[in-house]
Design an enzyme around this catalytic site. Structure first.
Site, short mmCIF file in Angstrom:
data_model
loop_
_atom_site.label_atom_id
_atom_site.label_comp_id
_atom_site.label_asym_id
_atom_site.label_seq_id
_atom_site.Cartn_x
_atom_site.Cartn_y
_atom_site.Cartn_z
N ARG A 1 23.27 -41.68 -24.22
CA ARG A 1 23.38 -41.31 -22.80
C ARG A 1 22.31 -41.98 -21.94
O ARG A 1 22.54 -42.26 -20.78
CB ARG A 1 23.23 -39.79 -22.64
N ASP B 1 38.83 -39.97 -16.96
CA ASP B 1 39.61 -40.64 -18.00
C ASP B 1 41.08 -40.21 -17.83
O ASP B 1 41.79 -40.73 -16.98
CB ASP B 1 39.01 -40.21 -19.34
N GLY C 1 27.36 -35.43 -18.78
CA GLY C 1 27.34 -36.86 -18.43
C GLY C 1 26.93 -37.17 -17.01
O GLY C 1 26.38 -38.24 -16.74
N LYS D 1 39.00 -44.75 -15.49
CA LYS D 1 39.88 -45.54 -16.36
C LYS D 1 41.31 -45.28 -15.91
O LYS D 1 41.99 -44.42 -16.46
CB LYS D 1 39.74 -45.07 -17.82
N PHE E 1 36.08 -47.91 -25.21
CA PHE E 1 35.13 -46.81 -25.38
C PHE E 1 33.77 -47.25 -24.84
O PHE E 1 33.18 -48.21 -25.34
CB PHE E 1 35.05 -46.43 -26.86
N ASP F 1 28.20 -40.54 -23.68
CA ASP F 1 27.67 -40.46 -25.03
C ASP F 1 28.68 -40.86 -26.10
O ASP F 1 29.89 -40.86 -25.86
CB ASP F 1 27.22 -39.03 -25.34
C1 PRP Z 1 33.69 -36.47 -20.00
C2 PRP Z 1 33.45 -36.75 -18.52
C3 PRP Z 1 34.47 -35.89 -17.85
C4 PRP Z 1 35.60 -35.85 -18.84
C5 PRP Z 1 36.63 -36.81 -18.40
O1 PRP Z 1 32.97 -35.33 -20.35
O2 PRP Z 1 32.15 -36.42 -18.12
O3 PRP Z 1 33.98 -34.59 -17.59
O4 PRP Z 1 35.09 -36.26 -20.11
O5 PRP Z 1 37.73 -36.80 -19.28
P1 PRP Z 1 39.20 -36.52 -18.77
O6 PRP Z 1 39.38 -37.24 -17.46
O7 PRP Z 1 40.07 -37.13 -19.86
O8 PRP Z 1 39.39 -35.05 -18.66
P2 PRP Z 1 32.81 -34.86 -21.88
O9 PRP Z 1 33.87 -33.84 -22.18
O10 PRP Z 1 32.76 -36.06 -22.78
O11 PRP Z 1 31.41 -34.08 -21.83
P3 PRP Z 1 29.93 -34.68 -21.57
O12 PRP Z 1 29.87 -35.05 -20.10
O13 PRP Z 1 29.03 -33.54 -21.91
O14 PRP Z 1 29.73 -35.88 -22.45
#
Ligand code: PRP
Length: 197
Positions: free
Chosen positions: A182, A120, A61, A148, A169, A176
């Protein structure tokens, strides 16, 4: 002429036709993201003046923030990436983190800035900060385009935050749903029937 949203405004103009029916609303327009990145880059420039920065992007991301931030920086900056898996479901993370791709470079004695698209629960970042600190860098800070706060499960020091978003969301600008969306230039919410929320 691009098609307009039903009420005739321009909010959906940057969204490719194929995605428009799925989008509920534009939460953060691309222009606001661009302005925010200008501000964040200026802060990073000021804070790291005369230092050499290592930006660590968390795949996948963060690639858009990495690219758009780096092009704005005037301090010397190198880039590296990590990929982690959080073992969570597609929309939540569990806190159990596995490194899928580690850094290519040693970070001992270096100034590291972790770059994230969104924080998150904070569990991924909590693990990453601890992991990187154990490698004895000169410093580790975090830059996140989105956060968030209402979902946070661990307290985290985030030096640079772009936008606080509510517990909805969101996709776009790197985020994504099922690997899609994305590339949207805005951060948007999807209709419930699209993601089953
Ligand atoms: C998302 C984002 C962070 C993580 C945050 O990555 O990029 O790395 O989630 O979540 P958290 O604070 O609850 O740990 P994701 O795992 O969706 O992978 P991506 O970036 O490949 O979509």
């Amino acid at each position: 002429m691009p098609e307009r949203s039903p009420d005739g405004d321009h909010r959906f103009d940057l969204i490719p036709e194929v995605y428009r029916d799925a989008v509920e609303s534009v939460l953060i327009p691309a222009a606001d993201i661009e302005r925010k990145l200008d501000e964040m880059a200026a802060q990073v420039d000021a804070d790291y003046a005369d230092r050499e920065l290592l930006l660590v992007g968390v795949l996948k991301g963060a690639i858009f923030v990495m690219a758009d931030l780096t092009r704005r920086l005037t301090v010397s900056s190198a880039m590296d990436f990590m990929a982690v898996s959080s073992y969570g479901s597609s929309t939540t993370s569990s806190g159990v983190v596995r490194i899928l791709k580690d850094l290519d470079t040693e970070i001992e004695g270096r100034d590291v800035l972790i770059v994230e698209d969104i924080v998150d629960s904070g569990l991924t970042l909590d693990y990453l900060i601890k992991n990187l600190r154990s490698r004895r860098p000169a410093s580790v800070e975090v830059l996140a385009l989105l956060t968030k706060p209402s979902r946070r499960e661990v307290e985290l020091p985030i030096a640079y935050v772009g936008f606080e978003v509510p517990d909805v969301f969101v996709v776009g600008y790197g985020l994504d749903f099922d690997e899609d969306y994305r590339g949207l230039r805005d951060v948007v919410t999807l209709k419930h029937e699209v993601y089953g929320g």
